[in-house]
Design an enzyme around this catalytic site. Structure first.
Site, PDB file in Angstrom:
ATOM      1  CE  LYS A  35      -4.474   0.925   0.228  1.00  0.00           C
ATOM      2  NZ  LYS A  35      -5.648   0.095  -0.139  1.00  0.00           N
ATOM      3  CG  ASP A  53      -7.323   3.145  -0.740  1.00  0.00           C
ATOM      4  OD1 ASP A  53      -7.866   2.039  -0.650  1.00  0.00           O
ATOM      5  OD2 ASP A  53      -7.317   3.957   0.204  1.00  0.00           O
TER       6      ASP A  53
END
Ligand SMILES: NC(=O)C1=CN([C@@H]2O[C@H](COP(=O)(O)OP(=O)(O)OC[C@H]3O[C@@H](n4cnc5c(N)ncnc54)[C@H](O)[C@@H]3O)[C@@H](O)[C@H]2O)C=CC1
Ligand SMILES: O=C(O)CCC(=O)C(=O)O
Length: 444
Positions: free
Chosen positions: A124, A164
């Site tokens: 991430k 995201d």
């Protein structure tokens, strides 16, 4: 392994990372029993190697705003674990972004990606840059500056970022353009790309659609039809929009959605026409959800979340820790039968306990929202073979993957009284695959 000792040790080493510790605690509490059936895991200190990311990349991003001022933000990439495939996971642009949040997301991603059945490791990244209120040119310059550092750590077989919160098709396009400029390579190094340059069909829809498919699987275990059910949705971004689209298609009635300022409640239901308005408002005009209430004359509640309204189902699709114990109790008191998480870790540990004690259907994000990254995996496959699959083909594969994840949760999460603990099921299933791969690859 004693979960409490491992957690205490991590807390001591990373004292300022509450979200990361929260995510790790949730997993360790549910895999402890399975882990201890394998003394070879303990001998290889597998748990510590699995909890601590392989690599944390942190950098400064400097860019120039429209007024000519030089701005700086922080950029990060957490490459958590790549034993089952290249690092894979989204980028978040939001003012709240810090190491703790990205480490929790990368940790979760590792288990989620394992559940998808596809060969992807977990990662991430992102920045404390907020696209909100910025011009297109400012967003473009920021994405370009961000990529001038990140590109060194990416590659189709190394690390493949995606979107995201705050990173959608617009940002992925700018990031991809800069990667190509820097490397002279047209490669599948980002997913969620535009349909014209290697993006997969259904990727924008996949997280929301996948969550509804997972929900239908859970409801089917109780012979309940989704048709006619009223649904509380939070958020109004990518995940929330396509969650509502699929709900409407299946005859359910979303009655709320929200943004970081507040939520709207539309008792008549958000229908196709109203959803088109939300998509235009959020994706093109980049306005606030309050404007929906003004247009359709419905209730808008400033500074609050939708969990105190009455409905049958709740699909949190905004951000972490958006359902606390009090909200969970209100959902149960109002008769909610299922909670399925489109967002990552939207329920606090106390809220999860409330759901599980009430024995409602409750699915954690790493299972329920895995459809997004799964279709990202399918995008990587299409890029590798230089082909583009039809909408039907991708949707059928997404269905199969969500069915498979559900079956694995039932396999590993069914308790003695027949209640399916989807948290345990998802964690154990995701863990076992990663653990076996780690054992096979030695201490590296
Ligand atoms: N985009 C994807 O494919 C996937 C996203 N997720 C998760 O789904 C959630 C939503 O992501 P996206 O829809 O992609 O992002 P987005 O940027 O398109 O939308 C985010 C939404 O959440 C709201 N929001 C953000 N921070 C908030 C806060 N502090 N309080 C209240 N509302 C807030 C925003 O106003 C917006 O409506 C996140 O938790 C993300 O990690 C999970 C799997 C895949
Ligand atoms: O599609 C991807 O690679 C990432 C999706 C994501 O960030 C997530 O599953 O939380």
């Amino acid at each position: 392994m004693k979960a409490s000792e491992v957690i205490a040790n991590l807390q001591r080493r990373f004292p300022n990372e509450p979200e990361y510790i929260q995510a790790v605690s949730q997993v360790l509490g549910t895999i402890e029993e399975e882990y201890n059936k394998h003394p070879e895991f303990e001998k290889a200190n597998l748990i510590e190697r699995l909890c601590i990311p392989d690599r944390v990349i942190e950098f400064r991003v400097s860019w120039v705003d429209d007024k000519g001022n030089v701005q700086t933000n922080m950029g990060y990439r957490i490459q958590h674990n790549n034993v089952i495939g290249p690092y894979k996971g989204g980028l978040r642009y939001h003012k709240s972004v810090n190491l703790s949040i990205l480490k929790f997301l990368a940790f979760e991603q590792t288990f989620k990606n394992s559940l998808t059945t596809l060969p992807m490791g977990g990662a991430k990244g992102g920045s404390d840059f907020s696209p909100r209120g910025k011009s297109n040119n400012e967003v473009m310059r920021f994405c370009q500056a961000f990529m001038t550092e990140l590109y060194r750590h990416m590659g189709p077989d190394e690390d493949v970022p995606a979107g995201d919160i705050g990173v959608g098709g617009r940002e992925v396009g700018y990031l991809f353009g800069m990667y190509k400029k820097l490397t002279h390579q047209f490669q599948g190094v980002l997913t969620g790309k535009g349909q014209e340059f290697g993006g997969s069909r259904i990727r924008p829809e996949a997280t929301g659609y996948g969550n509804v498919y997972f929900l239908c699987n859970m409801l089917a275990t109780k012979n309940i039809d989704i048709k006619g059910k009223t649904v509380l949705v939070s958020g109004s971004g990518n995940v929330a929009q396509y969650t509502m689209e699929k709900l409407i298609e299946l005859g359910a009635k979303p009655v709320t959605c929200s943004d970081s300022d507040g939520y709207i409640y539309d008792p008549e239901g958000i229908d196709r026409e109203k959803l088109d308005y939300i998509m235009e408002l959020k994706n093109v005009e980049r306005g606030r959800i309050k404007e929906y209430a003004e247009k359709y004359g419905v209730k808008y509640v400033e500074g609050a979340k939708p969990w105190f309204e009455k409905a049958d189902i709740a699909l949190p699709s905004a951000t972490q820790n958006e359902i606390n114990e009090e909200a969970a109790k209100a959902l149960i008191a109002n008769g909610v039968i299922a909670v399925s998480e489109g967002a990552n870790m939207p329920s606090t540990p106390e809220a999860i306990k409330v759901f599980q004690d009430a024995k409602i259907l409750y699915a954690p994000g790493k299972a329920a929202n895995a459809g997004g990254v799964a279709v990202s995996g399918l995008e990587m496959s299409q890029n590798s073979e230089r082909l583009k699959w039809s909408r039907e083909e991708v949707d059928a594969k997404l269905h199969d993957i969500m069915n498979d994840i559900h079956a694995n949760c039932v396999k590993y999460g069914t308790e003695a009284d027949g209640y399916v603990n989807y948290v345990k099921g998802a964690n154990v299933a995701g863990f076992l695959k990663v653990a076996k791969a780690m054992m096979a690859q030695g201490i590296v």
